[in-house]
Design an enzyme around this catalytic site. Sequence first.
Site, mmCIF file in Angstrom:
data_model
loop_
_atom_site.group_PDB
_atom_site.id
_atom_site.type_symbol
_atom_site.label_atom_id
_atom_site.label_comp_id
_atom_site.label_asym_id
_atom_site.label_seq_id
_atom_site.Cartn_x
_atom_site.Cartn_y
_atom_site.Cartn_z
ATOM 1 N N GLU A 254 42.311 37.745 42.569
ATOM 2 C CA GLU A 254 43.726 38.143 42.438
ATOM 3 C C GLU A 254 43.846 39.478 43.154
ATOM 4 O O GLU A 254 43.482 40.510 42.592
ATOM 5 C CB GLU A 254 44.112 38.311 40.962
ATOM 6 C CG GLU A 254 43.975 37.069 40.119
ATOM 7 C CD GLU A 254 44.972 35.996 40.482
ATOM 8 O OE1 GLU A 254 45.883 36.259 41.293
ATOM 9 O OE2 GLU A 254 44.826 34.887 39.969
ATOM 10 N N CYS A 288 50.614 44.771 41.319
ATOM 11 C CA CYS A 288 50.373 43.980 42.535
ATOM 12 C C CYS A 288 51.591 43.138 42.898
ATOM 13 O O CYS A 288 51.767 42.771 44.047
ATOM 14 C CB CYS A 288 49.127 43.115 42.380
ATOM 15 S SG CYS A 288 49.204 42.014 40.961
#
Length: 482
Positions: A254, A288
């Site tokens: 990720e 993010c």
Amino acid sequence: MSEVKPYADLALYIDGVFIGAEARDGNEVINPADGSVLGRLPHARTEDMDKAIASASRAFETWRWISPLERGKILRRVAELIRERAQDIARDLTLDQGKPLAEAYAEVFNAAEHAEWHAEECRRIYGRVIPPRDRNVRQTVIRQPVGVCAAFTPWNFPFNQALRKISAALGSGCTVILKPAHDAPSAVVALVRLFDEAGLPPGCLNLVWGPSNRISRYLIETPAVRKISFTGSVPIGKQLGALAGEHMKRVTMELGGHAPVLVFADADIDRTAAYLSVLKARNAGQVCMAPSRFFVHADVAREFTEKFIAANEKLVVGDGLDPKTTMGPLTNRRRVEAMEDLVSDAVAVGSILASGGVSHDGPGHFFPPTVLTDVPLSAKIMNEEPFGPVVPITTFQTTDEALTLANALPFGLASYVFTRSLEINHRATYGIEAGMVSVNHFGIALPETPLGGVKDSGVGSEGGTETFDAYTTVKFISELTA
Ligand code: NAD
């Protein structure tokens, strides 16, 4: 008067035993709001690593055969404990990570939901029966836990990110060695204490701290470790992915994004500007999935920019423990330096600094909400994830141009579209190269929805029904029954 609880007791957790800071060398943990030292984090020695690997391997041989129902019970108990202890966990999370207390609570409660989702969903790690060509043959497909997992989690959502990886691994019958980022450790130690209290057998979860490079290399090169899960930056993800490839280990990555935000001329500009200001300020932009490249239709760019800046002016930057604060400090000095660099580069190549941009004088890692306009595509900030509260705004004329701009980078994590047109909505949601698209709101990162990226933003998904794919292997069984 009730006594103020001291900051968390930081520790390693190996084979069911906590090893405190007094017993090992380590690093200081700093409060990003004032630069004070909060505590000391013990680092794992090589013999600690070996012990963690041996205990995770041993525990796997038992844990893998525990029924999903029983595994789920532990995850549910952890969810209950998280809610009971939320106040202390959130306070310490604000102290070492910096986010406002209300956001710290939200992270903690959200993590409890993730634990529950995994507790329920692990009962549905189904296989299948494939119709045979011969009536005497039975063909089945089963899914089995992959084995010992090494999980590397970041400092921006330390509690939530660790919980997601731990619950996906434990739910599927794997055991875990967790190496979180050292910047904001209290919440992870608290979480591991809750798993211990919930009755997780020794060895199923181990927690190690220390120099990231040494520990990740050691774990990835160890044959007993079968899977690597990492959340963090693209360069480190590529480095760990390459090492994992050398040893043929499975990976979940990720990684960073640089989320495009497309604001079309027909969008509700008042609402969109106010909404994006709050969304961008969350965790001071250290997310993010944060909206980070703003492309606004030329007809509404001026109105949008003015309203966005006006909304930013209502944000209150300060110590996360102050109830008035709506945006805390950045977690570490590296991020402040990165913001300064991105802003000065953008200005040097011709952008206009429309608001913010000047770092705070005095203690703490503060940086104000900042808006840059007329930003050339060559500016660093249009190519590197800011991971902080700086927004570049540029304009577009056509839907094709907006999609080309959105897809121009090697990243593809989150993306945002603001429009009232069904046609634009359809073209954008299908045309954007990203793992997640959110239209007219932020609807990402729920336990029941998959979170993951495409292109350089990663491999695999966390959450949703996809959550166990990365922690299970597929076994095909063919039996001649007569
Ligand atoms: P960094 O690239 O040094 O580290 C990123 C993350 O990886 C950190 O959590 C760090 O602890 C970890 N890490 C670093 N080297 C490692 C190694 N060899 N093995 C295992 N883990 C390792 O940068 P940083 O200054 O800590 O963070 C800033 C950048 O990281 C941001 O620009 C952002 O792109 C990215 N980031 C992304 C996320 C995310 O949720 N995807 C979270 C945190 C940071």
